[in-house]
Design an enzyme around this catalytic site. Sequence first.
Site, PDB file in Angstrom:
ATOM      1  N   GLY A  49       0.771  -1.242   0.000  1.00  0.00           N
ATOM      2  CA  GLY A  49       0.000   0.000   0.000  1.00  0.00           C
ATOM      3  C   GLY A  49       0.801   1.289   0.000  1.00  0.00           C
ATOM      4  CG  ASP A 105      -1.105   1.751   3.451  1.00  0.00           C
ATOM      5  OD1 ASP A 105      -0.834   1.520   4.652  1.00  0.00           O
ATOM      6  OD2 ASP A 105      -1.607   0.881   2.705  1.00  0.00           O
ATOM      7  CG  ASP A 108      -7.261   0.418  11.384  1.00  0.00           C
ATOM      8  OD1 ASP A 108      -7.885   1.208  12.098  1.00  0.00           O
ATOM      9  OD2 ASP A 108      -7.791  -0.610  10.913  1.00  0.00           O
ATOM     10  CG  PHE A 157     -12.273  -0.081   4.143  1.00  0.00           C
ATOM     11  CD1 PHE A 157     -11.321  -0.744   4.910  1.00  0.00           C
ATOM     12  CD2 PHE A 157     -12.270  -0.266   2.772  1.00  0.00           C
ATOM     13  CE1 PHE A 157     -10.387  -1.587   4.323  1.00  0.00           C
ATOM     14  CE2 PHE A 157     -11.337  -1.110   2.179  1.00  0.00           C
ATOM     15  CZ  PHE A 157     -10.401  -1.771   2.947  1.00  0.00           C
ATOM     16  CB  VAL A 158      -9.970   5.470   2.950  1.00  0.00           C
ATOM     17  CG1 VAL A 158     -10.879   6.375   3.768  1.00  0.00           C
ATOM     18  CG2 VAL A 158      -8.727   5.114   3.758  1.00  0.00           C
ATOM     19  CG  ASP A 164      -5.827  -3.519  -0.601  1.00  0.00           C
ATOM     20  OD1 ASP A 164      -5.433  -2.994   0.460  1.00  0.00           O
ATOM     21  OD2 ASP A 164      -6.175  -4.713  -0.680  1.00  0.00           O
ATOM     22  NE  ARG A 170      -2.461  -3.052  -3.542  1.00  0.00           N
ATOM     23  CZ  ARG A 170      -2.472  -3.244  -2.229  1.00  0.00           C
ATOM     24  NH1 ARG A 170      -2.384  -2.229  -1.416  1.00  0.00           N
ATOM     25  NH2 ARG A 170      -2.581  -4.458  -1.721  1.00  0.00           N
TER      26      ARG A 170
HETATM   27  P1  5GP Z   1      -3.192  -1.985  11.499  1.00  0.00           P
HETATM   28  O1  5GP Z   1      -2.242  -3.106  11.771  1.00  0.00           O
HETATM   29  O2  5GP Z   1      -2.660  -0.631  11.922  1.00  0.00           O
HETATM   30  O3  5GP Z   1      -4.548  -2.267  12.085  1.00  0.00           O
HETATM   31  O4  5GP Z   1      -3.459  -1.977   9.954  1.00  0.00           O
HETATM   32  C1  5GP Z   1      -2.573  -1.448   9.029  1.00  0.00           C
HETATM   33  C2  5GP Z   1      -2.910  -1.929   7.640  1.00  0.00           C
HETATM   34  O5  5GP Z   1      -4.298  -2.188   7.491  1.00  0.00           O
HETATM   35  C3  5GP Z   1      -2.605  -0.837   6.625  1.00  0.00           C
HETATM   36  O6  5GP Z   1      -1.267  -0.899   6.208  1.00  0.00           O
HETATM   37  C4  5GP Z   1      -3.607  -1.159   5.527  1.00  0.00           C
HETATM   38  O7  5GP Z   1      -3.068  -2.125   4.661  1.00  0.00           O
HETATM   39  C5  5GP Z   1      -4.799  -1.757   6.251  1.00  0.00           C
HETATM   40  N1  5GP Z   1      -5.864  -0.770   6.475  1.00  0.00           N
HETATM   41  C6  5GP Z   1      -6.246  -0.200   7.631  1.00  0.00           C
HETATM   42  N2  5GP Z   1      -7.255   0.674   7.456  1.00  0.00           N
HETATM   43  C7  5GP Z   1      -7.513   0.664   6.125  1.00  0.00           C
HETATM   44  C8  5GP Z   1      -8.441   1.379   5.301  1.00  0.00           C
HETATM   45  O8  5GP Z   1      -9.255   2.221   5.711  1.00  0.00           O
HETATM   46  N3  5GP Z   1      -8.417   1.095   3.974  1.00  0.00           N
HETATM   47  C9  5GP Z   1      -7.546   0.176   3.442  1.00  0.00           C
HETATM   48  N4  5GP Z   1      -7.602  -0.008   2.135  1.00  0.00           N
HETATM   49  N5  5GP Z   1      -6.660  -0.501   4.187  1.00  0.00           N
HETATM   50  C10 5GP Z   1      -6.635  -0.259   5.521  1.00  0.00           C
END
Ligand code: 5GP
Length: 189
Positions: A49, A105, A108, A157-158, A164, A170
Amino acid sequence: MVKGDNINDIIDHKLFSEDDIHEMCVRLGAQLTKDYAGKRPLVVGALKGAIYFLTDLTRQMDVAHQLDFLDVSSYGDGFESTGKIKVVTDLAADVKDRDVLIIEDIVDTGLTLKFMKDLIKKRGAKSVKCCAMLNKEARRNVDVDVDYFGSKVGNEFVVGYGLDFLNMYRNLPYVGVLKPEVIQKYMNK
Ligand code: 5GP
């Protein structure tokens, strides 16, 4: 009707335009130029991403650096983190004694970033920081610093600009929110 293969049909509304993202890159690039002056950092792109943001951001950094990539999986083909993270493709470079800057990217829950920072620290890096395009701060459930970020974003969710849905979309040149019917279409399969 949702065609689904035409990226212009799938977005409900835009959140960050190409200009917004360019401004983020200019601002963050100037800050990183100051903070990494004379340090020759190892810039680590989090696959897949971050690559769109990384190529634009690093071209705003007036700092000699080297580039590497790390692919760790935390998400399945859906929306929620599984909580289990593993290295899919490891770094090629030795990070020992290096100043490492991870480019993400979006952060979260923070699980993925914490996993990457811990891994790189354990391997003896001198410093490990992260620059993310977007920061879903309210969703954080582990203690990890997002040292630099372009903008905060709410609990939506973006997609686009590297982000993606099912490894698609993407290549949208901006960041937006998917139409609910696009999600429905794929979730019902
Ligand atoms: P975390 O481990 O911080 O929960 O998640 C990180 C990964 O989750 C990011 O690198 C991304 O790939 C995915 N992710 C989290 N939120 C979003 C979102 O709103 N849209 C998309 N497309 N991917 C997300």
